[in-house]
Design a protein around this motif. Structure first.
Motif, short mmCIF file in Angstrom:
data_model
loop_
_atom_site.label_atom_id
_atom_site.label_comp_id
_atom_site.label_asym_id
_atom_site.label_seq_id
_atom_site.Cartn_x
_atom_site.Cartn_y
_atom_site.Cartn_z
N SER A 38 0.82 -1.21 0.00
CA SER A 38 0.00 0.00 0.00
C SER A 38 0.86 1.26 0.00
O SER A 38 0.47 2.27 -0.58
N LEU A 39 2.05 1.21 0.60
CA LEU A 39 2.96 2.34 0.55
C LEU A 39 3.46 2.55 -0.88
O LEU A 39 3.53 3.68 -1.36
N LYS A 40 3.77 1.46 -1.58
CA LYS A 40 4.20 1.57 -2.98
C LYS A 40 3.13 2.25 -3.83
O LYS A 40 3.44 3.06 -4.70
N LYS A 41 1.89 1.93 -3.56
CA LYS A 41 0.79 2.53 -4.32
C LYS A 41 0.58 3.99 -3.92
O LYS A 41 0.42 4.86 -4.76
N ALA A 42 0.61 4.27 -2.62
CA ALA A 42 0.34 5.62 -2.12
C ALA A 42 1.41 6.63 -2.52
O ALA A 42 1.13 7.81 -2.70
N ILE A 43 2.65 6.18 -2.68
CA ILE A 43 3.76 7.09 -2.95
C ILE A 43 3.83 7.53 -4.42
O ILE A 43 4.51 8.50 -4.76
N SER A 44 3.10 6.86 -5.26
CA SER A 44 3.14 7.18 -6.68
C SER A 44 2.81 8.64 -6.95
O SER A 44 1.76 9.14 -6.56
N GLY A 45 3.76 9.35 -7.57
CA GLY A 45 3.55 10.73 -7.97
C GLY A 45 3.73 11.78 -6.90
O GLY A 45 3.50 12.96 -7.15
N VAL A 46 4.18 11.40 -5.69
CA VAL A 46 4.37 12.42 -4.66
C VAL A 46 5.69 13.15 -4.85
O VAL A 46 6.64 12.62 -5.41
N ASP A 47 5.73 14.38 -4.35
CA ASP A 47 6.94 15.20 -4.40
C ASP A 47 7.74 15.08 -3.11
O ASP A 47 8.97 15.23 -3.12
N ALA A 48 7.05 14.83 -2.00
CA ALA A 48 7.70 14.74 -0.69
C ALA A 48 7.05 13.63 0.12
O ALA A 48 5.84 13.42 0.05
N LEU A 49 7.87 12.95 0.90
CA LEU A 49 7.41 11.86 1.75
C LEU A 49 7.83 12.17 3.19
O LEU A 49 8.97 12.53 3.43
N ILE A 50 6.87 12.01 4.12
CA ILE A 50 7.18 12.14 5.54
C ILE A 50 6.82 10.81 6.21
O ILE A 50 5.68 10.59 6.61
N PRO A 51 7.81 9.90 6.28
CA PRO A 51 7.58 8.60 6.93
C PRO A 51 8.01 8.66 8.39
O PRO A 51 8.59 9.65 8.83
N ASP A 52 7.73 7.58 9.13
CA ASP A 52 8.33 7.47 10.45
C ASP A 52 9.23 6.23 10.45
O ASP A 52 9.40 5.58 9.42
N ALA A 53 9.79 5.91 11.59
CA ALA A 53 10.80 4.84 11.66
C ALA A 53 10.26 3.46 11.32
O ALA A 53 11.03 2.57 10.98
N HIS A 54 8.97 3.26 11.39
CA HIS A 54 8.39 1.95 11.09
C HIS A 54 8.22 1.72 9.59
O HIS A 54 8.00 0.59 9.16
N ASP A 55 8.31 2.76 8.80
CA ASP A 55 8.18 2.65 7.35
C ASP A 55 9.54 2.37 6.74
O ASP A 55 10.46 3.16 6.89
N ARG A 56 9.68 1.24 6.07
CA ARG A 56 10.93 0.88 5.41
C ARG A 56 10.93 1.49 4.01
O ARG A 56 10.16 1.06 3.15
#
Length: 95
Positions: A38-56
Motif C-alpha cells: 500500500s505504501l508503494k501505491k500511495a507514494i506514486s507521484g508524490v513530491d515529498a514523503l514524511i515517513p516514520d521509523a516503522h516505514d521501510r
C-alpha cells in the motif's frame, strides 16, 4: 506539491504544513500503518514523503514514487529505515 505523510504526526507539524495548504496537496494517513504494497501505491507521484521509523523506505518504494520525489523528511530519529545510498543516487534530499 503532493506530500504523503504515512503516520500520525504531532499537531504542531500538521499546523505548519497547513500554513502552506494553498501550495501543498496533503495525503495524511493517520490510521493503521501502511503495508509495503500500500505504501508503494500511495507514494506514486508524490513530491515529498514524511515517513516514520516503522516505514521501510527501500529502493522499490523510492522507485514507486516516480520522478517527482525530491524530499524524504523523516518523522523520526535516525535514517536506518531509509535506503540513503539509493535516495542520494536519485538526487532525493533526506532529512
Amino acid at each position: 506539491m503532493k506530500v504523503l505523510i504515512t503516520r500520525k504526526m504531532p499537531q504542531a507539524g500538521i499546523n505548519v504544513l497547513h500554513i502552506y495548504s494553498d501550495k501543498l496537496e496533503l495525503d495524511y494517513r493517520q490510521g493503521l500503518p501502511l503495508t509495503h504494497a500500500s505504501l508503494k501505491k500511495a507514494i506514486s507521484g508524490v513530491d515529498a514523503l514524511i515517513p516514520d521509523a516503522h516505514d521501510r523506505i527501500t529502493k522499490d518504494i523510492i522507485d514507486s514514487a516516480g520522478k517527482n520525489l525530491k524530499v524524504i523528511a523523516t518523522n523520526s530519529i535516525g535514517y536506518d529505515h531509509i535506503d540513503l545510498d539509493y535516495a542520494t543516487k536519485k538526487g532525493i534530499y533526506v532529512g
